[in-house]
Design an enzyme around this catalytic site. Structure first.
Site, PDB file in Angstrom:
ATOM      1  N   HIS A 235    -110.472 -87.757  -2.654  1.00 13.37           N
ATOM      2  CA  HIS A 235    -110.172 -87.739  -4.254  1.00 13.37           C
ATOM      3  C   HIS A 235    -109.790 -89.808  -4.068  1.00 13.37           C
ATOM      4  O   HIS A 235    -110.457 -89.610  -3.434  1.00 13.37           O
ATOM      5  CB  HIS A 235    -108.355 -87.723  -4.506  1.00 13.37           C
ATOM      6  CG  HIS A 235    -107.456 -88.062  -3.738  1.00 13.37           C
ATOM      7  ND1 HIS A 235    -106.413 -88.646  -4.351  1.00 13.37           N
ATOM      8  CD2 HIS A 235    -107.955 -89.102  -2.759  1.00 13.37           C
ATOM      9  CE1 HIS A 235    -105.291 -89.347  -3.269  1.00 13.37           C
ATOM     10  NE2 HIS A 235    -106.588 -89.718  -2.263  1.00 13.37           N
TER      11      HIS A 235
ATOM     12  N   CYS B 146    -109.084 -97.531  -2.946  1.00  7.99           N
ATOM     13  CA  CYS B 146    -108.427 -96.304  -3.195  1.00  7.99           C
ATOM     14  C   CYS B 146    -109.611 -95.925  -4.815  1.00  7.99           C
ATOM     15  O   CYS B 146    -109.641 -95.137  -5.077  1.00  7.99           O
ATOM     16  CB  CYS B 146    -106.939 -96.163  -3.551  1.00  7.99           C
ATOM     17  SG  CYS B 146    -106.353 -95.644  -2.056  1.00  7.99           S
TER      18      CYS B 146
ATOM     19  N   HIS C 259    -112.108 -90.516  -0.923  1.00  6.04           N
ATOM     20  CA  HIS C 259    -111.256 -90.287   0.460  1.00  6.04           C
ATOM     21  C   HIS C 259    -110.833 -89.096   0.345  1.00  6.04           C
ATOM     22  O   HIS C 259    -110.685 -88.788  -0.348  1.00  6.04           O
ATOM     23  CB  HIS C 259    -111.438 -92.072   0.524  1.00  6.04           C
ATOM     24  CG  HIS C 259    -109.666 -92.240  -0.254  1.00  6.04           C
ATOM     25  ND1 HIS C 259    -109.801 -92.134  -1.508  1.00  6.04           N
ATOM     26  CD2 HIS C 259    -108.428 -91.650   0.564  1.00  6.04           C
ATOM     27  CE1 HIS C 259    -108.155 -92.650  -2.048  1.00  6.04           C
ATOM     28  NE2 HIS C 259    -107.705 -92.177  -0.771  1.00  6.04           N
TER      29      HIS C 259
ATOM     30  N   HIS D   8    -108.362 -86.929   2.956  1.00 10.52           N
ATOM     31  CA  HIS D   8    -106.287 -86.634   3.547  1.00 10.52           C
ATOM     32  C   HIS D   8    -106.491 -84.694   4.037  1.00 10.52           C
ATOM     33  O   HIS D   8    -106.648 -84.037   3.224  1.00 10.52           O
ATOM     34  CB  HIS D   8    -105.324 -86.787   2.327  1.00 10.52           C
ATOM     35  CG  HIS D   8    -105.804 -88.396   2.154  1.00 10.52           C
ATOM     36  ND1 HIS D   8    -105.043 -89.579   2.617  1.00 10.52           N
ATOM     37  CD2 HIS D   8    -105.653 -89.058   0.809  1.00 10.52           C
ATOM     38  CE1 HIS D   8    -105.054 -90.808   2.367  1.00 10.52           C
ATOM     39  NE2 HIS D   8    -105.443 -89.876   0.630  1.00 10.52           N
TER      40      HIS D   8
ATOM     41  N   ASP E 101    -108.085 -76.789  -1.214  1.00  9.45           N
ATOM     42  CA  ASP E 101    -108.223 -76.924  -0.195  1.00  9.45           C
ATOM     43  C   ASP E 101    -110.104 -77.043   0.245  1.00  9.45           C
ATOM     44  O   ASP E 101    -110.553 -76.726  -0.980  1.00  9.45           O
ATOM     45  CB  ASP E 101    -108.422 -75.185   1.193  1.00  9.45           C
ATOM     46  CG  ASP E 101    -108.396 -75.924   2.057  1.00  9.45           C
ATOM     47  OD1 ASP E 101    -108.407 -76.793   2.896  1.00  9.45           O
ATOM     48  OD2 ASP E 101    -108.826 -74.923   2.899  1.00  9.45           O
ATOM     49  N   HIS E 102    -110.406 -78.238   0.620  1.00 10.49           N
ATOM     50  CA  HIS E 102    -111.396 -78.599   0.762  1.00 10.49           C
ATOM     51  C   HIS E 102    -112.611 -78.751  -0.670  1.00 10.49           C
ATOM     52  O   HIS E 102    -113.474 -78.198  -0.800  1.00 10.49           O
ATOM     53  CB  HIS E 102    -112.777 -77.764   2.027  1.00 10.49           C
ATOM     54  CG  HIS E 102    -112.248 -77.853   2.812  1.00 10.49           C
ATOM     55  ND1 HIS E 102    -111.042 -77.716   3.292  1.00 10.49           N
ATOM     56  CD2 HIS E 102    -112.660 -78.586   3.878  1.00 10.49           C
ATOM     57  CE1 HIS E 102    -111.453 -77.722   4.463  1.00 10.49           C
ATOM     58  NE2 HIS E 102    -111.867 -78.715   5.319  1.00 10.49           N
TER      59      HIS E 102
ATOM     60  N   GLU F  24     -99.475 -86.520   2.099  1.00  7.33           N
ATOM     61  CA  GLU F  24    -100.385 -87.621   1.728  1.00  7.33           C
ATOM     62  C   GLU F  24    -101.133 -88.181   3.250  1.00  7.33           C
ATOM     63  O   GLU F  24    -102.318 -87.507   3.959  1.00  7.33           O
ATOM     64  CB  GLU F  24    -100.638 -88.716   0.867  1.00  7.33           C
ATOM     65  CG  GLU F  24    -102.254 -88.983   0.866  1.00  7.33           C
ATOM     66  CD  GLU F  24    -102.332 -90.127  -0.095  1.00  7.33           C
ATOM     67  OE1 GLU F  24    -101.888 -89.835  -1.477  1.00  7.33           O
ATOM     68  OE2 GLU F  24    -102.471 -91.134   0.480  1.00  7.33           O
TER      69      GLU F  24
END
Length: 147
Positions: free
Chosen positions: A14, A33, A39, A41, A79-80, A127
């Site tokens: 995100h 950010c 980037h 997590h 996810d992903h 996070e």
């Protein structure tokens, strides 16, 4: 009343960006950010339900059922993924950990309630190991702590 928590992990990317601000303002507020490439997590999600254990099974909810609900309603969507570009909630909201907690609650509240007697009590999303947001539904919102 028993509280039961199930953990799940997922990876997502995100960035933080307010479209009503200039590029300079976004970088001033969000720092690195705000990099539009994003980037990632490795998130840890905790879903807590509450209820009275069934007198026959001893379960508040079946943990396999809860795992499947989390998979179907959250992991399959988050996810992903690049949250800004692939998750509908974040077309208009900044994908902060706080906002993720609220949106995950909204995705899970009705499915958990359909389990008969169980209630969604808490969403906690990490996070990083040192940063997490927790949401407990409208009770939090009425106290001014909605995420």
């Amino acid at each position: 009343m028993i509280l039961l928590t199930r953990r799940a992990t997922f990876s997502a990317s995100h960035y933080y960006w307010n479209p009503n601000w200039s590029e300079e303002k976004n970088f001033e507020v969000f720092g690195k950010c705000a990099n539009r490439n994003g980037h990632g997590h490795n998130y840890t999600l905790e879903v807590t339900v509450s209820g009275t254990p069934d007198p026959i099974t001893g379960f508040v909810v079946d943990l396999k059922w809860l795992k499947d609900v989390i998979e179907d309603h959250v992991l399959s969507v988050y996810d992903h993924r690049h949250l800004n570009h692939e998750v509908p909630e974040f077309e208009t909201a900044i994908p902060t950990t706080e906002n993720m907690a609220v949106f995950i609650w909204k995705r899970l509240e009705l499915p958990v309630a359909s389990a008969g007697g169980a209630k969604l009590s808490r969403i906690r999303i990490y996070e990083t190991p040192d940063i997490f947001a927790e949401y407990r539904g409208e009770l939090d919102a009425t106290r001014g702590a909605a995420g």
